[in-house]
Design an enzyme around this catalytic site. Structure first.
Site, PDB file in Angstrom:
ATOM      1  N   LYS A  67      -3.500  -2.450  -1.978  1.00  0.00           N
ATOM      2  CA  LYS A  67      -2.360  -1.717  -2.562  1.00  0.00           C
ATOM      3  C   LYS A  67      -1.375  -1.333  -1.460  1.00  0.00           C
ATOM      4  CE  LYS A  67      -3.591  -1.207  -7.048  1.00  0.00           C
ATOM      5  NZ  LYS A  67      -2.806  -1.277  -8.291  1.00  0.00           N
ATOM      6  N   TYR A 101      -3.360  -9.662  -3.366  1.00  0.00           N
ATOM      7  CA  TYR A 101      -3.594  -8.575  -4.331  1.00  0.00           C
ATOM      8  C   TYR A 101      -4.335  -9.162  -5.524  1.00  0.00           C
ATOM      9  CZ  TYR A 101      -1.782  -4.860  -7.510  1.00  0.00           C
ATOM     10  OH  TYR A 101      -1.641  -3.862  -8.432  1.00  0.00           O
TER      11      TYR A 101
END
Ligand SMILES: NC(=O)c1ccc[n+]([C@@H]2O[C@H](COP(=O)([O-])OP(=O)(O)OC[C@H]3O[C@@H](n4cnc5c(N)ncnc54)[C@H](O)[C@@H]3O)[C@@H](O)[C@H]2O)c1
Ligand SMILES: O=C(O)C[C@H](O)C(=O)O
Ligand SMILES: [Mn+2]
Length: 551
Positions: free
Chosen positions: A165, A92
């Site tokens: 995400k 991420y």
């Protein structure tokens, strides 16, 4: 559907690689298609982690993990769950920013995402249908990539934020990866470097705005909601001009969520409540300054303002505690360029002796003496030593959250903030920050990133079969994180550590689901909220295959 041996080996939802048992190899025709040794999942995890460790850069580590993800979801998520704090910045933010900027050049495969383009809207239904491939989709993360993190417009390359995400949803909250779909809406790009790049994989045209753009979004939303009736629709990294409008348009009709507005609002409020627990002060005594009053900045202010009202202030009293600073300096109500979200918090010039001088953060801090300073400006290094010292001279525990992502855009580092304030600042950062040792005390730094809350919020909402996502549920999420930090420990962080992400995702989910049920939003009867949440969680372990072989 029947599976040939090759289909099984190349389906990341089903593939077990070297962990296919002998019985499965016999049944599905896999003998001779794999090395003969049969491994356990824990052996595969150990081997994969050893390979991961040999990769010399964050980008190469991420590419290796993506390869694993594309091959075998159980193995990837089992490995991720065992190294959550270590992998978050790789899978991420901040590493994801590099993969987005280089997406076309690095392209290997489409990662089960759906690529919709504004010039081919008659393909929206079929593309969604073929991507879902019969799966029961409960969660979509969609982006149009106009405002990726703080790095701007990345066109189709922004699809990676939707993919990333969603990976965090599964790793943090156990959302079943077979029930999710990443979607990119390609409405063109204003990023000239992409338009000039012959490798660019998106539409080579300027970004479309206005009615034609909204019609495209609307057609996508209608198609997705029609096809997947139990959908939780997460909007990510839309541009400032569209994000809030889109949320307003759909939030009373469907279960929709804007992460930058609402998710960031939750995590910052949770961080402020954590800071109050440490400093033993009252939230409603704070003077709040937002530096960068765009999608996230204004979203956070709206959430914190609601909390002031919940804590007993009138709307007028509450509003007096908030100051927005953007490019033009302190925002005043006579400014015709204000966004609707900014207008509500803009100040009157008559409040100040020299309003015309308040055109910089430094001047605004000197004039206002904020006790809370939150950065969502995309402007690196703007919380300078002199600004921070000025702020810290007028409050015992300055609360300073430089939240702009990725790392290169942060308004300040945690280390500098602790140093400049002699250890008095209560700090949280957007990207992970190492502990800071100063004058014999070790300060843990909370990560105020919406990734700490959006997975639990989604899990709770989906598990509750809630037909809407309400302010009450959002507020419950922000309050649920209290009590997870030992606030009397010297150097305590304002938010719980990312190492506990899976635990507090569950805490958030339980609180959100309970609130949904209390608001009678659940579409299915729910007697035991915690059981409903637990039942929704997917575990990264191998199961017997429930499919037919075609050998
Ligand atoms: N930590 C988190 O969870 C989190 C969540 C969302 C956004 N963010 C970060 O916040 C930043 C902003 O994101 P956004 O979605 O709100 O973008 P946005 O474009 O909607 O808002 C950015 C705002 O900053 C303003 N700005 C630009 N230059 C400025 C300057 N020199 N001085 C003051 N203001 C200036 C812009 O005018 C705009 O209003 C990004 O870096 C993003 O990564 C962090
Ligand atoms: O993606 C992140 O790291 C947080 C946030 O949504 C952002 O846009 O910066
Ligand atoms: Mn975002």
């Amino acid at each position: 559907m029947k599976y040939t041996p090759q289909q099984l080996l190349h389906d990341p939802f089903l593939n077990k690689g070297t962990a296919f048992s002998q019985a499965e190899r016999d049944q599905y025709g896999l003998n001779g298609l794999l090395p003969s040794a049969i491994q356990s999942l824990s052996q595969q995890v150990k081997q994969a982690y050893a390979q991961y460790e040999t990769k010399p850069t964050a980008l190469l580590k991420r590419q290796f993990l993506m390869q694993l993800f594309n091959t075998n979801h159980v193995l990837f998520y089992q490995l991720f769950s065992q190294h959550i704090a270590e992998f978050m910045p790789i899978v991420y933010d901040p590493t994801i920013a590099d993969t987005i900027e280089n997406y076309s050049a690095l392209f290997v495969e489409p990662q089960n995402a759906t690529y919709l383009n504004i010039n081919a809207q008659n393909q929206i239904e079929s593309a969604l249908k073929h991507s879902a491939n019969g799966r029961d989709i409960r969660l979509i993360v969609v982006t149009d990539a106009e405002g990726i993190l703080g790095i701007g417009d990345w066109g189709t390359q922004g699809v990676d934020i939707a993919v990333g995400k969603l990976m965090v949803y599964t790793a943090a909250a156990g959302i079943d990866p077979s029930q999710v779909l990443p979607v990119v809406l390609d409405a063109g790009t204003n990023n000239q470097a992409l338009l000039d790049d012959d490798l660019y994989l998106g539409l080579r045209q300027k970004r479309v705005y206005g009615e034609a753009y909204h019609a495209f979004v609307d057609r996508f939303v209608a198609a997705a909601e029609g096809m997947f009736p139990n959908l939780y629709l997460h909007f990510e990294d839309f541009g400032r001009a569209n994000a809030a409008d889109i949320l307003d348009q759909y939030q009373d009709q469907y279960t929709v969520f804007n992460d930058d507005i609402q998710g960031t609002g939750i995590i910052v409020l949770a961080g402020l409540l954590g800071a109050m627990n440490i400093s033993k002060q009252k939230l409603t005594d704070q003077v709040y300054m937002s530096f960068g009053a765009g999608t996230a900045g204004a979203g956070i202010v709206a959430r914190v303002y609601d909390e002031f009202i919940q804590q007993g202030l009138s709307a007028d009293e509450a509003r007096k505690h908030f100051y927005l600073v953007d490019k033009q300096g302190l925002l005043f109500d006579d400014d015709p360029t204000l966004t609707p979200a900014q207008k509500h918090f803009a100040r009157s010039r008559s409040e100040f002796a020299h309003p015309e001088a308040l055109t910089s953060l430094a001047a605004a801090v000197t004039a206002v003496h904020p006790t809370v300073l939150v950065g969502t400006s995309t402007q690196p290094g703007t919380f300078t030593q002199s600004i921070v010292e000025d702020m810290a001279a007028h409050t015992e525990r300055p609360i300073i959250f430089p939240l702009s992502n990725p790392t290169k855009l942060a308004e300040a580092t945690a280390e500098d903030l602790i140093k400049w304030t002699d250890g008095r600042a209560l700090v949280a950062t957007g990207i992970p920050a190492a502990d800071v040792t100063y004058d014999g005390v070790t300060y843990a730094i909370g990560q105020a990133n919406n990734a700490l809350v959006y997975p639990g919020l989604g899990l709770g909402t989906i598990a509750a079969t809630s037909k809407r996502l309400t302010d009450g549920m959002i507020s419950a999420a922000a309050h649920s994180l209290g009590g997870l930090v030992d606030v009397d420990q010297p150097g305590a962080a304002v938010l719980p550590p990312v190492t506990k992400l899976d635990q507090f995702s569950k805490t958030v989910a339980n609180a959100v689901a309970a609130q949904a049920v209390a608001e009678k939003l659940n579409q299915n009867p729910i007697t035991d909220v915690k059981a409903a949440v637990a039942a929704m969680q997917w575990q990264p372990v191998y199961h017997d295959l429930d499919i037919e072989p075609e050998v």
